[in-house]
Motif scaffolding. Structure first.
Motif, PDB file in Angstrom:
ATOM      1  N   PRO A 159       6.099   0.536  -4.855  1.00 20.75           N
ATOM      2  CA  PRO A 159       6.774   0.351  -6.146  1.00 20.75           C
ATOM      3  C   PRO A 159       8.030   1.202  -6.236  1.00 20.75           C
ATOM      4  O   PRO A 159       8.108   2.301  -5.686  1.00 20.75           O
ATOM      5  CB  PRO A 159       5.714   0.827  -7.151  1.00 20.75           C
ATOM      6  CG  PRO A 159       4.869   1.793  -6.384  1.00 20.75           C
ATOM      7  CD  PRO A 159       4.828   1.266  -4.981  1.00 20.75           C
ATOM      8  N   TRP A 176       7.024   4.455 -12.724  1.00 22.21           N
ATOM      9  CA  TRP A 176       6.698   4.312 -11.302  1.00 22.21           C
ATOM     10  C   TRP A 176       5.222   3.982 -11.179  1.00 22.21           C
ATOM     11  O   TRP A 176       4.370   4.631 -11.810  1.00 22.21           O
ATOM     12  CB  TRP A 176       7.005   5.598 -10.528  1.00 22.21           C
ATOM     13  CG  TRP A 176       6.648   5.497  -9.066  1.00 22.21           C
ATOM     14  CD1 TRP A 176       7.387   4.928  -8.070  1.00 22.21           C
ATOM     15  CD2 TRP A 176       5.432   5.947  -8.446  1.00 22.21           C
ATOM     16  NE1 TRP A 176       6.720   4.992  -6.863  1.00 22.21           N
ATOM     17  CE2 TRP A 176       5.508   5.615  -7.074  1.00 22.21           C
ATOM     18  CE3 TRP A 176       4.285   6.585  -8.925  1.00 22.21           C
ATOM     19  CZ2 TRP A 176       4.493   5.909  -6.174  1.00 22.21           C
ATOM     20  CZ3 TRP A 176       3.267   6.883  -8.034  1.00 22.21           C
ATOM     21  CH2 TRP A 176       3.378   6.549  -6.668  1.00 22.21           C
ATOM     22  N   TRP A 177       4.921   2.975 -10.368  1.00 24.04           N
ATOM     23  CA  TRP A 177       3.558   2.472 -10.180  1.00 24.04           C
ATOM     24  C   TRP A 177       2.958   2.182 -11.547  1.00 24.04           C
ATOM     25  O   TRP A 177       3.479   1.315 -12.257  1.00 24.04           O
ATOM     26  CB  TRP A 177       2.716   3.448  -9.345  1.00 24.04           C
ATOM     27  CG  TRP A 177       1.421   2.858  -8.845  1.00 24.04           C
ATOM     28  CD1 TRP A 177       1.240   1.630  -8.309  1.00 24.04           C
ATOM     29  CD2 TRP A 177       0.145   3.492  -8.849  1.00 24.04           C
ATOM     30  NE1 TRP A 177      -0.082   1.456  -7.960  1.00 24.04           N
ATOM     31  CE2 TRP A 177      -0.775   2.576  -8.279  1.00 24.04           C
ATOM     32  CE3 TRP A 177      -0.318   4.745  -9.257  1.00 24.04           C
ATOM     33  CZ2 TRP A 177      -2.132   2.863  -8.120  1.00 24.04           C
ATOM     34  CZ3 TRP A 177      -1.663   5.047  -9.099  1.00 24.04           C
ATOM     35  CH2 TRP A 177      -2.565   4.115  -8.530  1.00 24.04           C
ATOM     36  N   ASN A 178       1.899   2.880 -11.951  1.00 25.54           N
ATOM     37  CA  ASN A 178       1.254   2.629 -13.244  1.00 25.54           C
ATOM     38  C   ASN A 178       1.494   3.752 -14.248  1.00 25.54           C
ATOM     39  O   ASN A 178       0.785   3.830 -15.256  1.00 25.54           O
ATOM     40  CB  ASN A 178      -0.241   2.426 -13.035  1.00 25.54           C
ATOM     41  CG  ASN A 178      -0.527   1.184 -12.221  1.00 25.54           C
ATOM     42  OD1 ASN A 178      -0.140   0.085 -12.610  1.00 25.54           O
ATOM     43  ND2 ASN A 178      -1.172   1.354 -11.079  1.00 25.54           N
ATOM     44  N   ARG A 212       0.672  11.575 -10.377  1.00 23.93           N
ATOM     45  CA  ARG A 212       0.147  11.062  -9.114  1.00 23.93           C
ATOM     46  C   ARG A 212      -0.761  12.092  -8.445  1.00 23.93           C
ATOM     47  O   ARG A 212      -1.826  11.748  -7.922  1.00 23.93           O
ATOM     48  CB  ARG A 212       1.298  10.693  -8.170  1.00 23.93           C
ATOM     49  CG  ARG A 212       0.818  10.107  -6.844  1.00 23.93           C
ATOM     50  CD  ARG A 212       1.930   9.975  -5.820  1.00 23.93           C
ATOM     51  NE  ARG A 212       1.413   9.390  -4.582  1.00 23.93           N
ATOM     52  CZ  ARG A 212       0.768  10.090  -3.648  1.00 23.93           C
ATOM     53  NH1 ARG A 212       0.567  11.400  -3.814  1.00 23.93           N
ATOM     54  NH2 ARG A 212       0.312   9.484  -2.563  1.00 23.93           N
ATOM     55  N   ALA A 263      -3.112   5.888  -4.984  1.00 22.14           N
ATOM     56  CA  ALA A 263      -1.702   5.781  -5.364  1.00 22.14           C
ATOM     57  C   ALA A 263      -0.833   5.599  -4.129  1.00 22.14           C
ATOM     58  O   ALA A 263      -1.100   6.203  -3.086  1.00 22.14           O
ATOM     59  CB  ALA A 263      -1.272   7.026  -6.123  1.00 22.14           C
TER      60      ALA A 263
END
Length: 342
Positions: A8, A285-287, A300, A330
């Protein structure tokens, strides 16, 4: 639902009052009349595979390089209709979120939701699952065994600074079907056409499904202080005087008192989202949603620590009970530090 991309991108999102792309109202390079609403802008989707070899494909219209927020809405994924016997359906293991609300809205099928507040709830077509991550939550999403066709949207709402560390929460709501002229409406967030949703939001927002018969029109009054986005699920819709095709997202800037929607030769179904401009810079970023690169790194790190230690109720993200399988790990952080920009 999770963003399952293996790599991501870290994205800086901020409100923007400009419009670009395919538009109506003024010639290219000419400033619009100050007394007129800004032109309608059409955002086209890109396909994103979520997962492994049998990846579920979604059509993502937000965020984009030229537009990352519509009000506080920061993420729009549109998927299906998918034949579950071919695609395998949805199976998203426990994964974390911070600083946002997730909206699950289906047109067909059903999804089983579990989260670390202890909630276990299913959502069906025409129903809302609204999960508030706040300071931190984890959840899983799995299509039910009875689902044959899965079709819906995943939407994220960024929480404003004063609310982003709130306690995690979950709400389920079944909005009634109301009418505005020939159109059918299901208002799941905020208020429009005299119908208000009772669910909790942390900034002024709107979310509604609109169904129009073929070759018919409806005019809806809008909040002048809201930006709006119209996601076309099925059919073609003329938004003002611009045509939006299936899976496209029409953007409407603030200052528009109303909008006329006209279906083409077949019936049209669409989602109308909107809200006051967030006027904050967020890092996604990501979730995770935070306010800095360092904050995302910290989230993270905490998630990976919990995953490797089997999870802890006292941790930021809690534990999901009842899911058969391990949580998601992650992805690696980008090799470069993203510098905030204005």
């Amino acid at each position: 639902m999770s963003n399952l991309e293996a790599e991501p991108q870290e994205v800086i999102c901020e409100s923007s009052g400009t419009a670009s792309g395919r538009a109506s109202g003024t010639a290219s390079g000419t400033a619009p009349d100050v007394d007129l609403p800004q032109p309608v802008e059409i955002l086209t989707p890109r396909e994103v595979p979520l997962g492994g070899p049998r990846a579920m494909l979604v059509r993502r219209t937000l965020p984009q390089r030229d537009r990352s927020l519509i009000g506080a809405w920061c993420f729009v994924d549109h998927y299906g209709p998918d034949n579950v016997s071919v695609s395998g359906g949805m199976r998203v293991p426990p994964h974390p979120h911070t600083g946002l609300q997730t909206v699950s809205w289906l047109f067909s099928g059903a999804i089983d939701h579990r989260d670390s507040t202890g909630v276990h709830a299913s959502v069906y077509a025409g129903e809302l699952n609204l999960m508030t991550a706040g300071r931190g939550i984890q959840h899983s999403e799995v299509s039910t065994d009875t689902t044959t066709v899965l079709h819906g949207v995943q939407l994220w709402i960024a929480l404003p600074e004063e609310s982003r560390h709130t306690e995690p929460n979950f709400e389920h709501h079944v909005p009634p079907v109301t009418r505005s002229g020939v159109a059918s409406l299901r208002v799941f967030l905020g208020e429009i056409a005299g119908t208000r949703s009772p669910v909790t939001t942390f900034s002024p927002l709107l979310g509604a499904q609109i169904d129009l018969p073929a070759n018919s029109s409806v005019t809806l009054d809008l909040d002048l202080g809201f930006e709006h986005g119209l996601l076309v699920d099925t059919g073609q819709v003329t938004v003002g005087d611009v045509m939006a095709d299936t899976a496209e997202l029409a953007y409407l800037a603030t200052g528009r008192p109303s909008i006329t929607l006209t279906a083409g030769a077949s019936a049209a179904r669409m989602l109308l989202i909107g809200g006051e401009p967030l006027n904050e810079q967020i890092v996604m970023w990501w979730n995770f949603i935070g306010r800095s690169h360092d904050e995302i790194v910290q989230y993270r790190s905490e998630w990976e620590r919990d995953v490797t230690q089997g999870g802890t109720v006292s941790g930021r993200f809690g534990v999901v009970r009842g899911f058969d399988g391990p949580p998601l790990r992650a992805p690696a952080m980008p090799n470069v530090r993203l510098r905030p920009r204005r």
